[in-house]
Motif scaffolding. Structure first.
Motif, PDB file in Angstrom:
ATOM      1  N   GLU A   1       4.876   5.794  -3.973  1.00  0.00           N
ATOM      2  CA  GLU A   1       4.681   7.097  -4.605  1.00  0.00           C
ATOM      3  C   GLU A   1       3.231   7.292  -5.032  1.00  0.00           C
ATOM      4  O   GLU A   1       2.657   8.364  -4.864  1.00  0.00           O
TER       5      GLU A   1
ATOM      6  N   THR B   1       0.811  -1.229   0.000  1.00  0.00           N
ATOM      7  CA  THR B   1       0.000   0.000   0.000  1.00  0.00           C
ATOM      8  C   THR B   1       0.838   1.270   0.000  1.00  0.00           C
ATOM      9  O   THR B   1       0.376   2.303  -0.466  1.00  0.00           O
ATOM     10  N   VAL B   2       2.040   1.213   0.524  1.00  0.00           N
ATOM     11  CA  VAL B   2       2.859   2.420   0.634  1.00  0.00           C
ATOM     12  C   VAL B   2       3.689   2.618  -0.628  1.00  0.00           C
ATOM     13  O   VAL B   2       4.288   1.679  -1.143  1.00  0.00           O
TER      14      VAL B   2
ATOM     15  N   GLN C   1      -3.507   0.598 -11.516  1.00  0.00           N
ATOM     16  CA  GLN C   1      -3.409   0.244 -10.105  1.00  0.00           C
ATOM     17  C   GLN C   1      -3.184  -1.263  -9.941  1.00  0.00           C
ATOM     18  O   GLN C   1      -2.373  -1.703  -9.133  1.00  0.00           O
TER      19      GLN C   1
ATOM     20  N   PRO D   1      -5.479   3.301  -1.990  1.00  0.00           N
ATOM     21  CA  PRO D   1      -6.158   2.944  -0.741  1.00  0.00           C
ATOM     22  C   PRO D   1      -6.171   1.437  -0.517  1.00  0.00           C
ATOM     23  O   PRO D   1      -6.153   0.659  -1.477  1.00  0.00           O
TER      24      PRO D   1
ATOM     25  N   ALA E   1      -0.383   6.789  -4.273  1.00  0.00           N
ATOM     26  CA  ALA E   1      -1.204   6.428  -3.117  1.00  0.00           C
ATOM     27  C   ALA E   1      -2.370   5.563  -3.566  1.00  0.00           C
ATOM     28  O   ALA E   1      -3.176   5.972  -4.394  1.00  0.00           O
TER      29      ALA E   1
END
Lengths: 264, 345
Positions: B36, B33-34, B63, B40, B38
């Motif tokens: 550059e 999830t972490v 994504q 959710p 973002a």
């Protein structure tokens, strides 16, 4: 024949870097008796002991256990039968007394076997026999020299051996600990072969003494027979008088000429 | 305490294993999830579901690609690599009875860099060999040289270490020679970056290689866990406890070499983990290898995932080489552990 029931060497030779270290030694341990090995530095005591427990391979000759060549035994089987206590073996690993003694169960456990009641009992019994039952969790690096040697003996006992080989177990210990270690070894009642430096301690604690000189066994028998001024002069190059000490043990008294400052 | 050892406390063991698994999963989830871009958590979970179980949940194509093909493969590779290096370090420290032993000691990383440089700058092997292939061959060559040197010198622990140092120096010098004489500034920078470790190029096919190697390597090490304990008092003590010393040493040295060479070939040289994680793990679970090795796998894996996350977010718009992060954060952490261990003993 005694060598059919326990450990024996038959005309064993071993060399290192082209130099003959053990040169045709034949000797046999007697069941449940202590055989002492004495001899000057470099006479081959440690090497002979390592050949007897197959830590080195003989160049010629055979070492037998109950009459069978130990070279043909699986290493694990050998380790369940015969244990070895090295001179001053130490470690940087942070182990406790209990950890070290548990190592003795290694030959009895397969790769994924978990620790069982028999293992635990062997460790407890071994620690009790060496008088360290209350010291389970003491770290190795806080033990004194004498205590370390006791832990090593306990580790060897946890292997549940019938033969115990010890390489100068009293080295670097003060006299009280030397005596207590040797008395402990005597009480064990195992078949022992032990290398020693001190002639009087050998005389006091061994049933028989083997004398090594330049890789050869030059005498072997009861202390009273082996420890003679002639032999000691020839092997150790010192003058001695032999007297009878308490309990009929031979006592070796060193003759030193203080004028010369040399014992010769 | 001794009684706990008699009947192994299975509930506690299972709880510990589950906790380790949960911690690893959380670390992977964090890594996914972490970054550059973002993304959710719900989106990330849907993307994972699509990728792992073939579901068809609504996720944007970009994504989906970032989560599944880029971040997940990268996180899993980091876990494997950290675990493998930590285990290799623990094994070498035990076998060679030296607390400073680490996976690169046997010349693996130096050989890998020479191999990589040969491919990158000299163009050996062209496209067929690739950087990883060149690095792997280099590792094997360096290992062979070190093994020959060590065996020729008698094979004792200190000789193995000395042979490793000599071999590493030789291959590092060869790498430096090629880079300084033949590389352009751009190539030199590329080599430098590769040498410090990089998970950027990791894709799923790398994991198909690394996963079986790591798992089989781990299994071989676990089979020999008790034998490793017996090395505490040296080679003769181990042999007198019934350990086939020569065979165990050969098998374990070869296993650590293969583990390390595989990881170096895929992600480059990542220092510090193999040296320090085993010590940290020993402080936590004690010196027995049956517990130490799994602990190294988990702690090494989590540490490497966290280091990789930091390497991606520490400097905006830029990825730090992972080797810098492991040392930058690992060294102070280890200093703290050492300090606390001193106070408690």
């Amino acid at each position: 024949m005694t060598d059919a029931v326990t450990l024996a060497a038959h005309d064993v030779r071993w060399e290192a870097d082209g130099r003959m270290i053990i040169d045709g030694v034949t000797l046999a341990a007697e069941p449940n008796r202590i055989l002492g090995l004495i001899g000057p530095n470099g006479s081959g005591k440690s090497s002979l002991l390592r050949l007897l427990c197959r830590l080195r391979k003989v160049a010629s000759g055979v070492v037998t256990l109950d009459g069978a060549d130990i070279a043909g035994l699986p290493r694990r089987d050998l380790a369940r039968r015969l244990a070895f206590v090295e001179q001053q073996a130490t470690t940087d690993v942070h182990l406790t007394v209990c950890d070290v003694v548990r190592l003795g169960r290694t030959p009895h456990r397969s790769a994924f076997a978990s620790w069982n009641a028999a293992d635990e009992q062997a460790v407890e019994a071994a620690l009790t026999r060496v008088g360290l039952a209350e010291r389970h969790h003491q770290p190795w690096h806080t033990l004194s020299g004498g205590e370390r040697q006791r832990v090593h003996i306990a580790r060897a006992l946890a292997q549940d051996p019938r033969e115990l080989i010890l390489d100068e177990p009293t080295n670097h210990l003060d006299i009280r600990h030397q005596l207590s270690i040797l008395a402990l070894i005597r009480r064990l009642g195992l078949t022992c072969i032990v290398a020693l430096h001190d002639l009087n301690l050998a005389s006091l604690f061994c049933d028989r003494i083997g004398v090594l000189h330049e890789g050869r066994l030059v005498a072997c028998g009861a202390p009273a027979k082996v420890l003679t001024p002639e032999l000691i002069r020839r092997v150790f190059e010192v003058e001695v008088r032999i007297c009878e000490g308490t309990g009929g043990h031979r006592h070796v008294e060193y003759v030193v000429d203080h004028q010369q400052g040399d014992s010769r | 305490m001794t009684h706990a050892a008699v009947s192994p406390n299975w509930p506690a063991r299972i709880a510990l294993a589950l906790a380790a698994l949960v911690a690893l999963t959380l670390a992977v989830a964090l890594a996914v999830t972490v970054g550059e871009m973002a993304i959710p958590l719900p989106v990330a979970l849907r993307a994972l579901g699509n990728g792992l179980f073939g579901l068809d949940l609504p996720v944007g194509a970009i994504q989906q690609g970032v989560i599944f093909d880029y971040r997940l493969s990268r996180a899993l590779m980091a876990a494997l690599c950290g675990g493998a290096l930590a285990i290799s370090g623990a094994i070498l420290q035990a076998l060679l009875r030296n607390p400073l032993a680490e996976p690169y000691l046997l010349g693996v990383s130096a050989g890998a860099s020479t191999g990589a440089v040969c491919v990158m700058i000299l163009g050996f092997g062209g496209a067929t060999l690739g950087l990883s292939g060149g690095a792997f061959l280099g590792s094997v060559a360096a290992l062979a040289l070190v093994a020959l040197l060590a065996a020729g010198a008698g094979g004792s622990s200190d000789r193995v270490i000395l042979a490793g140092v000599a071999g590493s120096q030789l291959f590092n010098a060869a790498t430096a020679t090629i880079v300084t004489t033949l590389a352009s500034a751009e190539q030199a920078r590329g080599v430098m970056f590769w040498l410090l470790g990089n998970f950027g190029g990791v894709r799923w096919p790398d994991l198909w290689v690394a996963t079986p190697v790591a798992l089989i390597g781990f299994l071989i090490c676990m089979i020999n866990a008790k034998a490793l304990d017996a090395f505490a008092f040296g080679v003769d003590a181990a042999a007198s406890l019934g350990i086939a010393v020569a065979r165990v040493r050969l098998v374990l040295l070869a296993t650590t070499a293969l583990l390390t060479a595989t990881m170096v070939a895929i992600v480059g040289t990542i220092g510090f983990v193999g040296l320090v994680i085993p010590h940290a793990a020993r402080f936590l679970v004690g010196p027995g290898h049956a517990r130490l090795l799994p602990a190294c796998l988990v702690i090494g894996g989590i540490f490497m995932i966290l280091a990789d996350i930091l390497s991606r977010i520490l400097v905006p718009q830029q990825i730090l080489p992972i080797g810098i992060v492991t040392a930058l954060f690992g060294a102070p952490a280890f200093a703290l552990i050492l300090y606390r261990a001193r106070r408690s003993s």
